[in-house]
Design an enzyme around this catalytic site. Structure first.
Site, PDB file in Angstrom:
ATOM      1  N   CYS A   1      11.629   2.600   2.077  1.00  0.00           N
ATOM      2  CA  CYS A   1      10.795   1.527   2.621  1.00  0.00           C
ATOM      3  C   CYS A   1      10.658   0.329   1.682  1.00  0.00           C
ATOM      4  O   CYS A   1      10.043  -0.675   2.045  1.00  0.00           O
ATOM      5  CB  CYS A   1       9.423   2.091   2.980  1.00  0.00           C
TER       6      CYS A   1
ATOM      7  N   HIS B   1       6.396   0.654  11.324  1.00  0.00           N
ATOM      8  CA  HIS B   1       7.059   0.643  10.030  1.00  0.00           C
ATOM      9  C   HIS B   1       8.565   0.591  10.235  1.00  0.00           C
ATOM     10  O   HIS B   1       9.181   1.561  10.683  1.00  0.00           O
ATOM     11  CB  HIS B   1       6.671   1.899   9.257  1.00  0.00           C
TER      12      HIS B   1
ATOM     13  N   PHE C   1       9.751   6.085  -0.294  1.00  0.00           N
ATOM     14  CA  PHE C   1       9.834   7.488  -0.664  1.00  0.00           C
ATOM     15  C   PHE C   1      10.690   7.615  -1.932  1.00  0.00           C
ATOM     16  O   PHE C   1      11.677   6.894  -2.107  1.00  0.00           O
ATOM     17  CB  PHE C   1      10.489   8.309   0.450  1.00  0.00           C
TER      18      PHE C   1
ATOM     19  N   GLU D   1      -2.646   2.157  -2.219  1.00  0.00           N
ATOM     20  CA  GLU D   1      -2.431   0.713  -2.286  1.00  0.00           C
ATOM     21  C   GLU D   1      -3.744  -0.036  -2.422  1.00  0.00           C
ATOM     22  O   GLU D   1      -3.831  -1.030  -3.152  1.00  0.00           O
ATOM     23  CB  GLU D   1      -1.663   0.220  -1.052  1.00  0.00           C
TER      24      GLU D   1
ATOM     25  N   LYS E   1       2.367  -4.088   9.698  1.00  0.00           N
ATOM     26  CA  LYS E   1       2.797  -2.859  10.371  1.00  0.00           C
ATOM     27  C   LYS E   1       1.815  -2.403  11.440  1.00  0.00           C
ATOM     28  O   LYS E   1       2.161  -1.566  12.276  1.00  0.00           O
ATOM     29  CB  LYS E   1       3.025  -1.753   9.338  1.00  0.00           C
TER      30      LYS E   1
ATOM     31  N   HIS F   1       1.901  -3.324   1.921  1.00  0.00           N
ATOM     32  CA  HIS F   1       2.864  -2.365   2.471  1.00  0.00           C
ATOM     33  C   HIS F   1       2.199  -1.586   3.605  1.00  0.00           C
ATOM     34  O   HIS F   1       2.768  -1.464   4.689  1.00  0.00           O
ATOM     35  CB  HIS F   1       3.346  -1.430   1.376  1.00  0.00           C
TER      36      HIS F   1
END
Length: 420
Positions: free
Chosen positions: A169, A346, A406, A320, A341, A309
């Site tokens: 991502c 996403h 990830f 975050e 998002k 994000h």
């Protein structure tokens, strides 16, 4: 020259495909209106899955960049990348096909988290059911992740540095950051950079379901993606693409191209912690942002806006929020934060690029798109302005874009409003 004598890098073109529209204008209009593009999955029957909603690109047509024969020989992720690249090139005033010095000094970094997953899964099934003789001869070139970048060069002519970033991502942001560095070190004058993802396949979505990563709010698709909300239950998968034309400032001025914003900082770090969960307190994100801000010659208290994000996962969003509190400190309440998002889901490898386009539009218009579905903010958001549910107006000069993947891979980009 910019900070420390480096070449300055501006954005001169942008292209996008999202669940809100098949170009930048329609996507941006959807963001500002707080409109969700998330629906029940249409590209396959999702009834066997625990998560049945997605942000899909609809009414997509790649015939403007590929003929009928090549459409059959090109995976959807590559088609997305070609269309978004063409849009960006057109806005930047670049020709249909680059030639001469312009071609030699233009490169492509088009990232993808997954590559041609539909091609991969379909050919594996064909192999299992019908044998190796029935595998498509285009299986490999349609499926591998780097061919999207290669096809942009084949189609439009750039001869400079050409490769693919793959960092889950964080992919799209890494592509932009590495393209930024390519121009700064004088290996190119122009770079097409961003991310593309076409991930709507039952097996792939099923894999995320098995991880318990996706929202199961199937009865309310438009409310399923709810970053920073205490009632969030996972992310909503999305597809799409974002491509930006990055250009050395003097080169853009010589062409008469209009700078849309300036990319001034890039930071990349690793958590070295866990394959899916962020490092405690989001410390890897803090280090990436601090590095990007340092490269830009700025201080954290000069950040006016953060495009987060913010995937809508319980642990990711909390980390975050903690990272933003650490990074911004006493300045945090005055910074407008948003989570795109919430409206498009996403988009994995495309997310950092699409969200960078949103940042550029915020810098140009002073409009902060909302974080929709934010009804009960997480406790970790105390004191932060998360732009709940309705767009706001701000004087935004400096903006930060966060992207995390990830594997613990983090990327941060800092953009500055163009005030020439």
């Amino acid at each position: 020259m910019g900070v420390n004598g480096h070449r300055r890098v501006v954005v001169t073109g942008m292209g996008a495909l999202t669940a809100l529209g098949n170009d930048v204008a329609s996507t941006w209009a959807g963001f500002v209106a707080g409109r969700s593009g998330i629906r029940r999955i249409e590209s396959f029957d999702p009834s066997r899955l625990t998560s049945q909603v997605a942000g899909e690109v609809r009414d997509f047509d790649a015939s403007g960049v590929l003929d009928r024969k090549d459409l059959r020989r090109t995976d959807r992720y590559i088609q997305f990348g070609l269309v978004a690249s063409r849009q960006a090139m057109d806005q930047a005033g670049l020709p249909e096909r680059l030639e001469g010095t312009l071609a030699e000094r233009t490169g492509v970094i088009l990232g993808t988290g997954l590559g041609g997953v539909n091609t991969l899964f379909d050919n594996v099934v064909t192999f299992a059911e019908r044998g190796p003789d029935r595998i498509s001869p285009f299986f490999v070139p349609m499926g591998i992740p780097n061919v999207g970048a290669g096809q942009v060069a084949i189609s439009f002519g750039p001869l400079g540095p050409n490769f693919t970033t793959v960092s889950a991502c964080a992919t799209g942001a890494h592509a932009l950051g590495e393209a930024f560095e390519t121009i700064r070190r004088d290996d190119a004058d122009v770079m097409l950079a961003g991310g593309t993802e076409a991930c709507m396949h039952e097996a792939l979505v099923g894999g995320f379901c098995s991880m318990k990563a996706l929202s199961t709010r199937n009865d309310q698709p438009e409310r399923a993606s709810r970053p920073f909300d205490a009632d969030r239950d996972g992310f909503v998968i999305g597809e799409g693409a974002g491509v930006l034309v990055l250009e050395e400032l003097a080169h853009a001025e010589a062409r008469g191209a209009e700078p849309l914003a300036e990319l001034v900082g890039y930071g990349a770090t690793a958590d070295a912690s866990h394959i899916t969960l962020p490092a405690p307190g989001g410390i890897g994100a803090v280090r990436a942002a601090r590095r990007a801000i340092e490269k830009a010659g700025l201080a954290a208290d000069e950040i006016d806006h953060v495009n987060a994000h913010a995937t809508s996962t319980p642990e990711g969003d909390r980390a975050e929020l903690q990272a933003l509190q650490t990074l911004l400190g006493e300045h945090a309440p005055g910074v407008a934060v948003t989570a795109n998002k919430s409206m498009i889901g996403h988009t994995l490898g495309a997310a950092g690029a699409i969200e960078s386009i949103a940042v550029v539009m915020t810098l140009r218009t002073g409009t902060i798109p909302p974080t929709i579905n934010l009804e009960s903010p997480d406790d970790a958001a105390d004191g932060l302005d998360l732009t709940p549910n309705v767009a706001t107006r701000r004087d935004v000069r400096i903006a930060l874009n966060n992207s995390f993947g990830f594997g613990g891979q983090n990327a941060a980009l800092v953009f500055r409003r163009w005030d020439a």
